[in-house]
Design a protein around this motif. Structure first.
Motif, PDB file in Angstrom:
ATOM      1  N   UNK A   1       0.786 -44.031 -12.291  1.00  0.00           N
ATOM      2  CA  UNK A   1       1.439 -42.752 -12.058  1.00  0.00           C
ATOM      3  C   UNK A   1       1.943 -42.148 -13.364  1.00  0.00           C
ATOM      4  N   UNK A   2       1.498 -42.717 -14.537  1.00  0.00           N
ATOM      5  CA  UNK A   2       1.895 -42.159 -15.829  1.00  0.00           C
ATOM      6  C   UNK A   2       1.250 -40.797 -16.013  1.00  0.00           C
ATOM      7  N   UNK A   3       1.914 -39.832 -16.662  1.00  0.00           N
ATOM      8  CA  UNK A   3       1.324 -38.504 -16.885  1.00  0.00           C
ATOM      9  C   UNK A   3       0.020 -38.625 -17.650  1.00  0.00           C
ATOM     10  N   UNK A   4      -0.941 -37.730 -17.409  1.00  0.00           N
ATOM     11  CA  UNK A   4      -2.247 -37.808 -18.081  1.00  0.00           C
ATOM     12  C   UNK A   4      -2.125 -37.422 -19.545  1.00  0.00           C
ATOM     13  N   UNK A   5      -3.043 -37.889 -20.397  1.00  0.00           N
ATOM     14  CA  UNK A   5      -3.036 -37.488 -21.802  1.00  0.00           C
ATOM     15  C   UNK A   5      -3.153 -35.975 -21.922  1.00  0.00           C
ATOM     16  N   UNK A   6      -2.556 -35.424 -22.947  1.00  0.00           N
ATOM     17  CA  UNK A   6      -2.640 -33.987 -23.142  1.00  0.00           C
ATOM     18  C   UNK A   6      -1.621 -33.500 -24.148  1.00  0.00           C
ATOM     19  N   UNK A   7      -1.597 -32.170 -24.349  1.00  0.00           N
ATOM     20  CA  UNK A   7      -0.659 -31.530 -25.269  1.00  0.00           C
ATOM     21  C   UNK A   7       0.530 -31.001 -24.479  1.00  0.00           C
ATOM     22  N   UNK A   8       1.751 -31.316 -24.931  1.00  0.00           N
ATOM     23  CA  UNK A   8       2.973 -30.887 -24.279  1.00  0.00           C
ATOM     24  C   UNK A   8       3.973 -30.406 -25.335  1.00  0.00           C
ATOM     25  N   UNK A   9       4.982 -29.648 -24.888  1.00  0.00           N
ATOM     26  CA  UNK A   9       5.963 -29.097 -25.820  1.00  0.00           C
ATOM     27  C   UNK A   9       6.695 -30.215 -26.551  1.00  0.00           C
ATOM     28  N   UNK A  10       6.838 -30.078 -27.870  1.00  0.00           N
ATOM     29  CA  UNK A  10       7.523 -31.068 -28.703  1.00  0.00           C
ATOM     30  C   UNK A  10       9.019 -30.793 -28.668  1.00  0.00           C
ATOM     31  N   UNK A  11       9.865 -31.716 -28.133  1.00  0.00           N
ATOM     32  CA  UNK A  11      11.302 -31.455 -28.016  1.00  0.00           C
ATOM     33  C   UNK A  11      12.000 -31.335 -29.364  1.00  0.00           C
ATOM     34  N   UNK A  12      11.439 -32.004 -30.391  1.00  0.00           N
ATOM     35  CA  UNK A  12      12.068 -31.919 -31.706  1.00  0.00           C
ATOM     36  C   UNK A  12      11.645 -30.664 -32.457  1.00  0.00           C
ATOM     37  N   UNK A  13      10.603 -29.979 -31.988  1.00  0.00           N
ATOM     38  CA  UNK A  13      10.146 -28.729 -32.594  1.00  0.00           C
ATOM     39  C   UNK A  13       9.567 -27.878 -31.478  1.00  0.00           C
ATOM     40  N   UNK A  14      10.439 -27.172 -30.720  1.00  0.00           N
ATOM     41  CA  UNK A  14       9.997 -26.486 -29.491  1.00  0.00           C
ATOM     42  C   UNK A  14       8.891 -25.459 -29.700  1.00  0.00           C
ATOM     43  N   UNK A  15       8.687 -24.996 -30.962  1.00  0.00           N
ATOM     44  CA  UNK A  15       7.631 -24.014 -31.205  1.00  0.00           C
ATOM     45  C   UNK A  15       6.265 -24.670 -31.352  1.00  0.00           C
ATOM     46  N   UNK A  16       6.217 -26.009 -31.271  1.00  0.00           N
ATOM     47  CA  UNK A  16       4.957 -26.732 -31.404  1.00  0.00           C
ATOM     48  C   UNK A  16       4.665 -27.523 -30.127  1.00  0.00           C
ATOM     49  N   UNK A  17       3.430 -27.983 -30.037  1.00  0.00           N
ATOM     50  CA  UNK A  17       3.033 -28.894 -28.977  1.00  0.00           C
ATOM     51  C   UNK A  17       2.725 -30.260 -29.590  1.00  0.00           C
ATOM     52  N   UNK A  18       2.938 -31.339 -28.791  1.00  0.00           N
ATOM     53  CA  UNK A  18       2.739 -32.698 -29.284  1.00  0.00           C
ATOM     54  C   UNK A  18       1.805 -33.450 -28.339  1.00  0.00           C
ATOM     55  N   UNK A  19       1.021 -34.335 -28.882  1.00  0.00           N
ATOM     56  CA  UNK A  19       0.010 -35.061 -28.109  1.00  0.00           C
ATOM     57  C   UNK A  19       0.613 -36.280 -27.410  1.00  0.00           C
ATOM     58  N   UNK A  20       0.407 -36.378 -26.088  1.00  0.00           N
ATOM     59  CA  UNK A  20       0.770 -37.543 -25.272  1.00  0.00           C
ATOM     60  C   UNK A  20      -0.520 -38.280 -24.962  1.00  0.00           C
ATOM     61  N   UNK A  21      -0.613 -39.610 -25.288  1.00  0.00           N
ATOM     62  CA  UNK A  21      -1.871 -40.340 -25.109  1.00  0.00           C
ATOM     63  C   UNK A  21      -1.986 -41.020 -23.757  1.00  0.00           C
ATOM     64  N   UNK A  22      -1.046 -40.725 -22.876  1.00  0.00           N
ATOM     65  CA  UNK A  22      -1.059 -41.330 -21.545  1.00  0.00           C
ATOM     66  C   UNK A  22      -0.016 -42.413 -21.376  1.00  0.00           C
ATOM     67  N   UNK A  23       0.463 -42.958 -22.494  1.00  0.00           N
ATOM     68  CA  UNK A  23       1.503 -43.989 -22.437  1.00  0.00           C
ATOM     69  C   UNK A  23       2.623 -43.748 -23.431  1.00  0.00           C
ATOM     70  N   UNK A  24       2.333 -43.011 -24.512  1.00  0.00           N
ATOM     71  CA  UNK A  24       3.350 -42.789 -25.546  1.00  0.00           C
ATOM     72  C   UNK A  24       3.017 -41.526 -26.322  1.00  0.00           C
ATOM     73  N   UNK A  25       3.991 -40.999 -27.055  1.00  0.00           N
ATOM     74  CA  UNK A  25       3.799 -39.825 -27.904  1.00  0.00           C
ATOM     75  C   UNK A  25       3.095 -40.228 -29.198  1.00  0.00           C
ATOM     76  N   UNK A  26       2.151 -39.409 -29.654  1.00  0.00           N
ATOM     77  CA  UNK A  26       1.510 -39.619 -30.952  1.00  0.00           C
ATOM     78  C   UNK A  26       2.190 -38.741 -31.997  1.00  0.00           C
ATOM     79  N   UNK A  27       1.740 -38.827 -33.240  1.00  0.00           N
ATOM     80  CA  UNK A  27       2.317 -38.013 -34.307  1.00  0.00           C
ATOM     81  C   UNK A  27       1.573 -36.694 -34.486  1.00  0.00           C
ATOM     82  N   UNK A  28       0.606 -36.415 -33.645  1.00  0.00           N
ATOM     83  CA  UNK A  28      -0.171 -35.186 -33.765  1.00  0.00           C
ATOM     84  C   UNK A  28       0.561 -34.015 -33.109  1.00  0.00           C
ATOM     85  N   UNK A  29       0.665 -32.931 -33.840  1.00  0.00           N
ATOM     86  CA  UNK A  29       1.297 -31.721 -33.327  1.00  0.00           C
ATOM     87  C   UNK A  29       0.400 -30.523 -33.620  1.00  0.00           C
TER      88      UNK A  29
END
Length: 306
Positions: A1-29
């Motif tokens: 039931x983990x969220x699917x991989x994709x691009x989501x709003x970056x909380x530390x930089x709301x004007x950017x999106x951040x990559x979620x790999x399905x289990x954890x946040x990556x460093x890609x924005x």
């Protein structure tokens, strides 16, 4: 039931999106205006991050950019104690800022959205729950606090330092800052931070209600939430400006993903302008696991009185 991989709003930089790999946040924005163009060179946020459903990511990012153009604070306001309402948060207007950040940040829930085919509920996909939208409540709009699942409709001028307030707000967040799993201990540890962020001082140092003068315990106890054992603590807060409000911290174990503990905060203005205090109980009893349509749940007789 983990969220699917994709691009989501970056909380530390709301004007950017951040990559979620399905289990954890990556460093890609990347910039929302240029999908597929990663933004490198930013370290991962300490604690965690907010993610949004792919279907609403671009619209949510646009709302954040509009809110960022103006200055001020999202704040909460109180009403009359006798009629039982609760706290509020700043909305659109010339002054908006987040009040949803804890002293020990944890990953925030994605933006609330109605589940497919159900306009009377909002979904927290990261924590695997839906919350009912009662009369007078709407999904968050033009609200910069990361974790807000719903608010009362409309805003008003805050009674203290200025800005815009809302009469009611419900926030959902994941607890990852410690190894504690007891719902009772989690709720008791969270309630003071919840009250301070709602009614004392906002993130830009303003006091929209003149600060908290006192509080008292209204109720606490075990309650079943989405088929899991939970615990709630409710305070009545008195502020220097305005009649104050009610704050509640509700803790329970998620049934999704790693089954991390979840805390749902309720902030209601007191008084006739605030939402009915009984809405806290109705929302709690209406929380369901994602995909549960039978309205069932264990221990439905356990919990705060209406």
């Amino acid at each position: 039931m983990s969220p699917p991989p994709g691009w989501y709003r970056d909380p530390s930089a709301p004007h950017l999106e951040r990559r979620w790999d399905g289990t954890a946040w990556t460093e890609h924005r990347r910039s929302p205006e240029a999908p597929g163009q990663p933004v490198a060179g930013r370290p991962p946020a300490a604690g965690g991050a907010s993610r949004r459903n792919r279907a609403v990511a671009l619209g949510a990012a646009g709302a954040v950019l509009v809110a960022a153009v103006v200055m001020g604070a999202v704040v909460l306001r109180g009403g009359d104690e006798d009629t039982g309402g609760s706290g509020a948060e700043a909305g659109p207007g010339p002054a908006t800022a987040s009040i949803g950040t804890t002293h020990s940040p944890s990953p925030s829930s994605p933006a609330a959205k109605p589940p497919a085919g159900d306009p009377d509920a909002v979904t927290d996909e990261l924590n695997g729950i839906t919350l009912p939208l009662l009369d007078g409540w709407v999904p968050p709009e033009n609200v910069t606090t990361d974790n807000v699942m719903m608010t009362t409709d409309g805003t008003y001028d805050c009674p203290g330092d200025g800005g815009f307030c809302r009469h009611g707000m419900v926030i959902s967040r994941t607890v990852t800052v410690n190894d504690e799993t007891s719902p009772e201990l989690l709720a008791e540890a969270d309630i003071e931070d919840a009250a301070d962020e709602a009614y004392d001082r906002d993130v830009v140092g303003r006091r929209p209600y003149g600060g908290i003068e006192s509080h008292r315990l209204v109720a606490s106890g075990p309650v079943a939430v989405a088929g899991r054992a939970g615990y709630f603590v409710r305070w009545r807060v008195t502020t220097a400006e305005g009649p104050g409000g009610y704050v509640q911290s509700l803790a329970f174990q998620s049934s999704a993903g790693t089954e991390s503990p979840v805390i749902v905060r309720y902030v209601f203005d007191a008084g006739e302008d605030g939402p009915p205090l009984a809405d806290m109980d109705r929302i709690t009893k209406g929380i369901r696991p994602v995909g549960d349509t039978d309205g069932g749940g264990v221990g439905s007789s356990i919990g705060p009185s209406s």
